[in-house]
Structure formats: C-alpha cells, structure tokens
Design an enzyme around this catalytic site. Structure first.
Site, mmCIF file in Angstrom:
data_model
loop_
_atom_site.group_PDB
_atom_site.id
_atom_site.type_symbol
_atom_site.label_atom_id
_atom_site.label_comp_id
_atom_site.label_asym_id
_atom_site.label_seq_id
_atom_site.Cartn_x
_atom_site.Cartn_y
_atom_site.Cartn_z
ATOM 1 N N ASP A 1 -0.281 -50.320 68.912
ATOM 2 C CA ASP A 1 -1.682 -49.979 68.618
ATOM 3 C C ASP A 1 -2.638 -50.823 69.443
ATOM 4 O O ASP A 1 -3.833 -50.538 69.487
ATOM 5 C CB ASP A 1 -1.990 -50.094 67.121
ATOM 6 C CG ASP A 1 -1.747 -51.484 66.542
ATOM 7 O OD1 ASP A 1 -1.321 -52.386 67.286
ATOM 8 O OD2 ASP A 1 -1.987 -51.657 65.331
ATOM 9 N N ASP B 1 1.742 -54.112 72.200
ATOM 10 C CA ASP B 1 2.370 -54.964 71.204
ATOM 11 C C ASP B 1 3.511 -54.193 70.544
ATOM 12 O O ASP B 1 3.746 -53.023 70.872
ATOM 13 C CB ASP B 1 1.324 -55.475 70.197
ATOM 14 C CG ASP B 1 0.689 -54.361 69.383
ATOM 15 O OD1 ASP B 1 0.746 -53.188 69.814
ATOM 16 O OD2 ASP B 1 0.122 -54.656 68.322
ATOM 17 N N ASP C 1 4.077 -52.563 67.825
ATOM 18 C CA ASP C 1 3.868 -51.271 67.162
ATOM 19 C C ASP C 1 2.915 -50.362 67.927
ATOM 20 O O ASP C 1 2.548 -49.288 67.458
ATOM 21 C CB ASP C 1 3.393 -51.455 65.714
ATOM 22 C CG ASP C 1 2.013 -52.076 65.607
ATOM 23 O OD1 ASP C 1 1.658 -52.884 66.484
ATOM 24 O OD2 ASP C 1 1.293 -51.777 64.633
ATOM 25 N N SER D 1 3.280 -55.921 63.580
ATOM 26 C CA SER D 1 2.365 -55.842 64.720
ATOM 27 C C SER D 1 2.687 -56.903 65.764
ATOM 28 O O SER D 1 3.783 -56.940 66.287
ATOM 29 C CB SER D 1 0.922 -55.929 64.227
ATOM 30 O OG SER D 1 0.009 -55.591 65.232
#
Length: 462
Positions: free
Chosen positions: A254, A250, A252, A106
C-alpha cells in the site's frame, strides 16, 4: 512487547505471553470480537468475510487461525490467499462481502504481524467501530454457534490478476503510452506479496523488469519500511543496470517509493505529489493528505485551481476527508496513493500505473520530473516524556503560545508558518511526542524541530 490496539488494527510481535504479544488466543479473541461487531452491524444476518495475507513468515499460521475462528463464529469465508492490502480491500467490494481481514504488519519487521479490519466498503473500521470492537474483545463472554451453525469456506481464489486488470482498465492509465516508452525498471518487493504482483503489472505495461527481493519468502532482505537508508541495494542496482527508475513497495503493497535513474531518491513524500499532478492536469478537483504530509501537494493543487485539505493522521481519516470534500486524489506522504476511481484505499499498483503514464507523457527522466516540484525537506523527531507528564496539557500550552499563528488541532497541534510548518502529535502507545517539521532546507527544518523540542522541555521542566 505490548500488543498494540489502534485505528490501524491489532498488531504485535508473534509469540510470547498472551495479551502482551500477538499469540493464538489473541488472534481468536479479536477475530471473534470482529465477527460479533460485523454481525451486529448487519442486523444478525450470516456474514461473508474476505481473508487475505502478505507473505511474512507467520502469515499462514495467523490466516489459518483467523479463518477457523470466523467459521466457528458462523461466518462464511472467501480466502484470497497471498494478496496485497489494496487487493483484499477491492475483493471485499467485488465479492459483495460484509467485511475483510488482512493479515499484515505492513512495514514492520519480520517478527510482527497484525489484523487489519475492513467494513463492507473495503475500508478500515472507523475509530468508533474500533473502540466498540476492543470493548467486545474484553467482555470474554463469547457464545459460538453449534455445529449446524458454523460457516463454510466459499472459495479459495487469487484476486491479484483481477486487481491488475482493473488498474489497467482505468481511463487515465494509458497502457500504450507507457509501452511505447519501454521503461527499464528495478523492483524491490522486500520478499513479500509485491514480488507476485508488481513485476506482473509492469510487464503488462511493457516494461523491462529487473527483480530484486521478489521471492515471496517473508525473509525480508532489509528493513521493510521504504525509507532511503533501507534502499541502498536498489539504488546501486539502478545505476548498474542503467535502468530508468526503481520502484519499492512495503510488504503489503500500500506504500510506494520511487528511485531516480541516478540512484537518488525521488522521495516518498513526492509519490502522491507527482500522481496528483497528473490527475489534476486531466480532471479539476480537490486533494487531501494528512497533517504530517508535505506542503508540496497543497502547492500543486493550488496551481490547478483546486482546494487542498488536511486530515488527521490515519488512512481512515484521509478517506473520510476525501469523501467530505469530493477529492479526486489523496493519500499520505508515506507513499500512499488513494485514487477513488478505483477504490478508497492506499494502493501501490494504481500509484505505479498512473505515475508511469505521467512520466511517459512528460518525456522526462525521473530527476527532471522531480525538479519540477517545490523543494521541501522534512525532519522527523520525537521526545520521550515521563509517564507522569500530561502530554495533552503540553500540546495545549504549545497551542496557546502560538495562538497568533495558523494552528490546526484536529490531531495534536500543527502550526503552519509562512515558510515552514511543525506538527506535534502524541503517541497512542508510549509517553512520547512526535515532532515533524518541513522547510525549504534541511537545516531550517532541523532548526525548527530543535526550537520546539526546547520549548517542550521548558514546559515539562526536563
């Protein structure tokens, strides 16, 4: 660095001693435990597991280890390659798989990686399932199938285009309205998978896109957490390019943050607030965010006659509360938008499409839209304690001292005062208490934080 095992998955820095970092034996051990857990959950039937990853440098290495381990455990694998966290979640559902593993740390820096573990609904494992998995991982009595029982790679296929297609097909995403506005957008994807999907989504919406850090090299151009201090480059680019707004994700994809046309921050907390404003204007219902998120979501929800509920921190807790209350929109104040009409997961793509639809309908500049929402200011602090101090007892004492106030203790202690709030939480990995406050001014938020820091020190005699 200690390997972190929590509700958010298995996470650590790559390399170093086994058991202390995210090393190949650790990846194999926890992937095997996951396969055993999911086999038990599925009454022993042969599993199909989706595997996706972000673009960080260690991603291919870890993905190969995960895929090989799943095959050795007898599971079949659908490998979606470079894919966002929400995209991998959706692929689990679309492929009717039994679970999924997302290889991403993340917002953590480049040396980190992690395994995020999903159930057959494309949602994170529950706390109980996570504890069961950790117990299995420590048993170390793994029995792998013989050569005739190993799994197979069912397919290697991209899911990014399908994710974008499903977002654009949502009834409340008005593609034509956004196209008519012809937004000029600067995108900072911090050199990860967002650089693949975000420009593609925006161009489908008729936006002129200026790409910033969109090459998915894994060499993050700056600290990847989308906080104001890390976003000076995009702020300057927006002003220079005379863009309508900036979009930051970010690694990833999300979490979603917006930057205004003048280079100022829309503020990550207000991503969910603005999207909820739009959804509630079209569909009556309830909302959910976690205890550490802004009070602004409650205010907007009540404006539309809905009910706001707070969950414990953690996406899995937000999702559970959303299902319990039938929330039409929810998420976290870190820029995580969860829109159940698409799926139950934080998703920067659906957040972007809904937000741009709202901005197009409103006919406003970013700064004008931001000014329509209640103004709150947050202060985030922490206080280190010695390992001997019982943090739970400290929080219990704080709760007793404020028994006459509106107190919520489902996750630490949150005290809602009339004009502000404080949330105190114990860290799961180190002897610290996190102290989050929100008020009508930064000075007030910081003063409230200092009040409780002093109170904690008094209780602990430090």
């Amino acid at each position: 660095m200690t390997l972190i095992k929590s509700i958010s998955g298995i996470r650590g820095t790559v390399g170093g001693p086994e058991g202390e970092n995210l090393t190949p034996p650790d990846v194999v051990k926890f992937t095997t435990a996951y396969a055993r857990l999911m086999t038990r959950r599925n009454a022993g039937k042969k599993l199909t597991i989706v595997v996706g990853r972000d673009a960080r440098i260690s991603g291919e290495l870890v993905a190969d280890l995960v895929e090989g381990t799943l095959l050795a455990c007898g599971a079949d694998v659908i490998n979606v390659g470079l894919c966002t966290t929400p995209g991998t979640e959706m692929a689990v559902i679309a492929k009717q798989a039994d679970g999924g593993i997302i290889i991403t740390a993340s917002h953590n820096p480049r040396q980190w990686n992690a395994l995020k573990l999903l159930n057959s609904d494309g949602e994170f494992l529950s706390d109980a399932e996570g504890k069961e998995l950790l117990a299995m991982a420590e048993e170390c009595d793994f029995d792998y199938p013989s050569v005739d029982g190993i799994g197979h790679v069912v397919s290697r296929e991209d899911f990014n285009d399908e994710h974008i297609r499903r977002v654009l097909a949502l009834p409340l995403v008005d593609v034509e309205a956004v196209r008519k506005r012809r937004f000029k957008v600067v995108v900072d994807a911090v050199n990860s998978v967002g650089g693949i999907v975000m420009p593609r989504l925006l161009r489908e919406l008729g936006c002129e896109v200026v790409e910033l850090n969109c090459e998915p090299t894994g060499e993050f151009a700056h600290n990847p957490e989308p906080l104001p201090e890390n976003l000076t480059e995009i702020a300057e680019a927006i002003v220079r390019e005379k863009a309508d707004l900036g979009i930051v994700v970010d690694p990833d994809v999300d979490r979603l943050a917006f930057v205004n046309e003048d280079g100022s921050m829309f503020v990550e907390e207000y991503t969910l607030v603005a999207v909820a404003d739009y959804i509630l204007s079209r569909k009556a219902g309830n909302t959910v965010s976690n205890l550490s998120s802004s009070r602004a979501l409650r205010d907007v929800t009540q404006r539309y006659g809905g009910s706001y509920q707070a969950s414990a921190v953690g996406e899995v807790n937000v999702v559970a509360k959303m299902k319990e209350t039938g929330a039409v929109i929810g998420g976290e104040g870190n820029g995580g938008v969860i829109y159940p009409e698409l799926h139950y997961g934080r998703d920067a793509l659906v957040g972007t499409a809904l937000f741009l639809t709202w901005l197009a309908y409103k006919g406003m500049k970013m700064t004008e839209l931001r000014a329509t929402y209640p103004a709150y200011y947050a202060s985030k602090n922490k206080i280190a304690l010695t390992p001997e101090i019982d943090v739970d007892k400290v929080l219990l004492e704080i709760k007793k001292r404020n028994a006459g106030e509106n107190v919520n203790d489902i996750d630490g202690v949150k005290i809602d005062f009339a004009e502000n709030w404080v949330h105190l939480r114990k860290s799961n990995t180190e002897p610290i208490i996190r102290i989050y406050t929100e008020a009508r001014s930064m000075a007030e938020a910081e003063a409230l934080a200092q009040r409780f820091i002093s109170e904690i020190k008094e209780i602990c005699h430090i």
